[in-house]
Design a protein around this motif. Structure first.
Motif, PDB file in Angstrom:
ATOM      1  N   PHE A   1      -6.983  81.163   2.097  1.00 38.13           N
ATOM      2  CA  PHE A   1      -7.771  80.464   1.249  1.00 38.13           C
ATOM      3  C   PHE A   1      -8.689  79.390   1.785  1.00 38.13           C
TER       4      PHE A   1
ATOM      5  N   ARG B   1      -5.630  75.688  -8.765  1.00 33.57           N
ATOM      6  CA  ARG B   1      -6.072  74.858  -7.514  1.00 33.57           C
ATOM      7  C   ARG B   1      -6.445  73.491  -7.995  1.00 33.57           C
TER       8      ARG B   1
ATOM      9  N   THR C   1      -8.480  70.169  -7.222  1.00 30.47           N
ATOM     10  CA  THR C   1      -9.816  69.787  -6.417  1.00 30.47           C
ATOM     11  C   THR C   1      -9.591  68.232  -6.169  1.00 30.47           C
TER      12      THR C   1
ATOM     13  N   TYR D   1      -7.354  85.292  -7.046  1.00 32.36           N
ATOM     14  CA  TYR D   1      -8.330  84.716  -7.627  1.00 32.36           C
ATOM     15  C   TYR D   1      -7.783  83.663  -8.731  1.00 32.36           C
TER      16      TYR D   1
ATOM     17  N   THR E   1     -10.691  71.964   0.674  1.00 31.90           N
ATOM     18  CA  THR E   1     -11.482  70.741   0.330  1.00 31.90           C
ATOM     19  C   THR E   1     -11.991  70.306   1.796  1.00 31.90           C
TER      20      THR E   1
ATOM     21  N   LYS F   1     -11.701  79.747   2.522  1.00 31.74           N
ATOM     22  CA  LYS F   1     -12.945  79.398   1.796  1.00 31.74           C
ATOM     23  C   LYS F   1     -12.993  78.482   0.767  1.00 31.74           C
ATOM     24  N   TYR F   2     -11.750  77.962   0.441  1.00 31.04           N
ATOM     25  CA  TYR F   2     -11.747  77.206  -0.682  1.00 31.04           C
ATOM     26  C   TYR F   2     -10.973  76.015  -0.398  1.00 31.04           C
TER      27      TYR F   2
ATOM     28  N   ILE G   1      -5.819  72.576   0.987  1.00 28.30           N
ATOM     29  CA  ILE G   1      -5.705  73.118  -0.354  1.00 28.30           C
ATOM     30  C   ILE G   1      -4.366  72.882  -0.996  1.00 28.30           C
TER      31      ILE G   1
ATOM     32  N   VAL H   1      -6.817  80.366  -7.153  1.00 28.09           N
ATOM     33  CA  VAL H   1      -7.855  79.297  -6.731  1.00 28.09           C
ATOM     34  C   VAL H   1      -8.658  78.958  -7.949  1.00 28.09           C
ATOM     35  N   THR H   2      -8.861  79.540  -9.013  1.00 30.80           N
ATOM     36  CA  THR H   2      -9.671  79.321 -10.205  1.00 30.80           C
ATOM     37  C   THR H   2      -8.688  78.807 -11.445  1.00 30.80           C
TER      38      THR H   2
END
Length: 274
Positions: free
Chosen positions: A93, A154, A156, A147, A98, A95-96, A103, A150-151
């Motif tokens: 993860f 997740r 933020t 997918y 904070t 690339k995703y 994460i 993370v969409t």
């Protein structure tokens, strides 16, 4: 309740670990522990009780629990169950993350829960059959799962204290990983402090503050975890099991065992060994 640190290794032919939960036969308790990997428990039959950061979650068939990196958790499976476990390396993860290189995924149910359960069931079915090209199909399903995570799952907006606590557990994990590799040896607080360059007082406080337990309890539980497996899976004498797993003698082993299971090792072996 004890905590331990768990090191997760992926399967050889896929970039994550997938297996049937070891507590599938019921009457099983996995004590509090943590690891850097992201973990998913998908329950298809039976029931499970989860405790994550002191909060209780009861799982029914068709539901899953998503455990974040360095989240302290325990699992109780009182009855037989069919649970598929996925353990996903945190780097998946990257690339995703904070800005704090962190994460976090929500525990709340989503409309996508049914889709996640179907994906995991299909992944395990494909992997178990191992037909030609199974690795490609499993990985395609795996990335669809990532997918969704993370969409749809997740978070933020992450609390600063949560990030700080995560970093401290990462630091402690280096120490507990060493303990996990050397549990059968003499691991006094003084010797471990020297190995990592801390004072015994500082190391003791670190366990108490971030693992919420003392060092001795952690070590006893780590040794007990291995001794339990030997007790159930071998015909070795109880004294021999005690010594080879780091306990000074059978009396010390029996004391720790009885405190956790409510009976002596000899009584447990007689009642539960198949």
């Amino acid at each position: 309740m004890e905590y331990s640190h768990e090191i997760i290794m992926p399967n050889d032919d896929i970039p994550f670990k997938m297996f049937v939960f070891e507590g599938r036969n019921g009457n099983y308790m996995r004590e509090k522990h943590w690891h850097r990997s992201i973990e998913i428990f998908a329950l298809f039959e039976g029931e499970l009780e989860f405790y994550v950061n002191e909060l209780r979650y009861s799982l029914k068939p068709g539901e899953f629990m998503l455990v974040n990196s360095n989240e302290i958790h325990s699992i109780h499976s009182p009855k037989k169950n069919m649970t598929i476990v996925l353990q996903i390396p945190l780097a998946t993860f990257e690339k995703y993350y904070t800005e704090e290189r962190f994460i976090y995924f929500s525990h709340s149910s989503r409309l996508q829960d049914e889709e996640v359960m179907k994906l995991i069931g299909d992944m395990y079915g494909t992997y178990a059959k191992k037909k030609c090209g199974y690795e490609l199909k499993v990985q395609s399903q795996f990335y669809m799962l990532i997918y969704l995570m993370v969409t749809k799952y997740r978070e933020t907006d992450v609390d600063g204290e949560m990030v700080k606590h995560n970093r401290k557990l990462n630091k402690l994990s280096t120490i507990t990983a060493y303990m996990k590799d050397n549990y059968a040896r003499d691991l006094s607080l003084d010797s471990l402090s020297q190995t990592f360059g801390y004072s015994p007082t500082y190391l003791s406080r670190m366990f108490q503050k971030y693992a919420r337990m003392n060092y001795k309890t952690y070590l006893d539980n780590l040794r007990l975890e291995h001794a339990y497996k030997d007790l159930v899976n071998t015909e070795q004498a109880i004294g021999e099991i005690a010594i080879q797993n780091g306990f000074p003698n059978s009396k010390a082993f029996s004391k720790v065992f009885q405190k956790k299971y409510g009976m002596l090792p000899s009584e447990f072996r007689k009642e539960y060994k198949v």
